[in-house]
Design a protein around this motif. Sequence first.
Motif, PDB file in Angstrom:
ATOM      1  N   LEU A   4      -4.323 -28.943   8.469  1.00 26.32           N
ATOM      2  CA  LEU A   4      -4.739 -28.198   9.872  1.00 26.32           C
ATOM      3  C   LEU A   4      -3.459 -27.630  10.651  1.00 26.32           C
ATOM      4  N   ASP A  32      -3.038 -23.868  11.535  1.00 24.87           N
ATOM      5  CA  ASP A  32      -2.923 -23.366  13.161  1.00 24.87           C
ATOM      6  C   ASP A  32      -1.659 -22.701  13.321  1.00 24.87           C
ATOM      7  N   ASN A  70      -2.953 -20.678  16.926  1.00 25.04           N
ATOM      8  CA  ASN A  70      -4.133 -21.405  17.572  1.00 25.04           C
ATOM      9  C   ASN A  70      -3.639 -21.821  18.985  1.00 25.04           C
ATOM     10  N   ARG A 114      -5.863 -26.461  20.016  1.00 24.00           N
ATOM     11  CA  ARG A 114      -6.190 -27.231  18.932  1.00 24.00           C
ATOM     12  C   ARG A 114      -6.043 -28.724  19.695  1.00 24.00           C
ATOM     13  N   HIS A 128     -11.227 -30.827  18.585  1.00 22.90           N
ATOM     14  CA  HIS A 128     -11.508 -29.595  17.875  1.00 22.90           C
ATOM     15  C   HIS A 128     -11.229 -29.843  16.339  1.00 22.90           C
ATOM     16  N   TRP A 129     -11.018 -31.186  16.195  1.00 19.82           N
ATOM     17  CA  TRP A 129     -11.251 -31.579  14.717  1.00 19.82           C
ATOM     18  C   TRP A 129     -12.203 -32.668  14.374  1.00 19.82           C
ATOM     19  N   GLY A 180     -11.914 -28.064  11.180  1.00 19.00           N
ATOM     20  CA  GLY A 180     -11.460 -27.531  12.527  1.00 19.00           C
ATOM     21  C   GLY A 180     -12.564 -26.968  12.982  1.00 19.00           C
ATOM     22  N   HIS A 240     -12.094 -21.580  17.242  1.00 21.67           N
ATOM     23  CA  HIS A 240     -11.130 -20.911  16.940  1.00 21.67           C
ATOM     24  C   HIS A 240     -11.004 -19.503  17.442  1.00 21.67           C
ATOM     25  N   THR A 249      -1.288 -27.195  20.661  1.00 25.86           N
ATOM     26  CA  THR A 249      -1.894 -28.198  19.634  1.00 25.86           C
ATOM     27  C   THR A 249      -1.472 -29.735  20.131  1.00 25.86           C
TER      28      THR A 249
END
Length: 274
Positions: free
Chosen positions: A159, A163, A168, A171, A175-176, A186, A189, A201
């Motif tokens: 992931l 990203d 991204n 994150r 969001h996972w 994930g 987005h 992230t």
Amino acid sequence: MTDPATSAALAADTGAALELLSSGALTVHGRVTEASNAVLYCTVELAGLAAPCVYKPVAGERPLWDFPDGTLAGREVAAHRLAAATGWELIPPTVLREGPHGPGMVQLWIEPDPDAPELLALQDPAGPEPGWLPIVRAEVGEGRTALLVHRDDERLRRLAVLDAVLNNADRKGGHWLPAADGRIYGIDHGVTFAVPGKLRTLLWGWAEQPLTAEAHEVLDRLAAELDGPLARELGPHLTSAELTATRERVAALRRGGRHPLPSPDWPSIPWPPV
């Protein structure tokens, strides 16, 4: 409420899921109130098959200073298509379609596994403990600090690579989603594919570490597909400059061979982090 097993089976059968999401009848049951944009919990049904899904109408998107208005739903679809091209199946099946409140993104709902091990934790600042990787030191009140960590998990590492390609900007830990089928999915987005670097992230535990051989293979494949069929799939949702920037991020990762470091020009941790 539909059976969560239905969603798990559909997540593993992308073609069937995309057909259901694209052509099925949408029924809105309520709004996810924690979200900043309009996020509606729905079911979608086609030929006797029903599954839970999320519907994010374009009309419910809040304007952002750094993304063009009305583009977040398309970015979510583009993120799914690019993720599908990796072969890692990290984003639930996602489509852009008409709905009860106009055009919007519709994505298969993934129910988190309540029995899955925690992927994010606060530990003693002298840590991290074995099997965990550091993110940042956090203030926890009364002058005390703790170390925010995430698991050293290969699914999260994939992931993190995705990203970096998507650029991204959000994150968060929420969001996972660890699912009962053993995968980590994930979600959210909408703020991806910007031209300037915006990577924000919690998955910084591998920063500057060499990419895995698997990641190199995936990036090689993406580089080829972004000059061909994948570019045509992303084209309706992104500008030519955003597509070029995506190719450049893939090229930079292949050339450097390492997970990226946080940028000094952009906040590296999303807020709130979870």
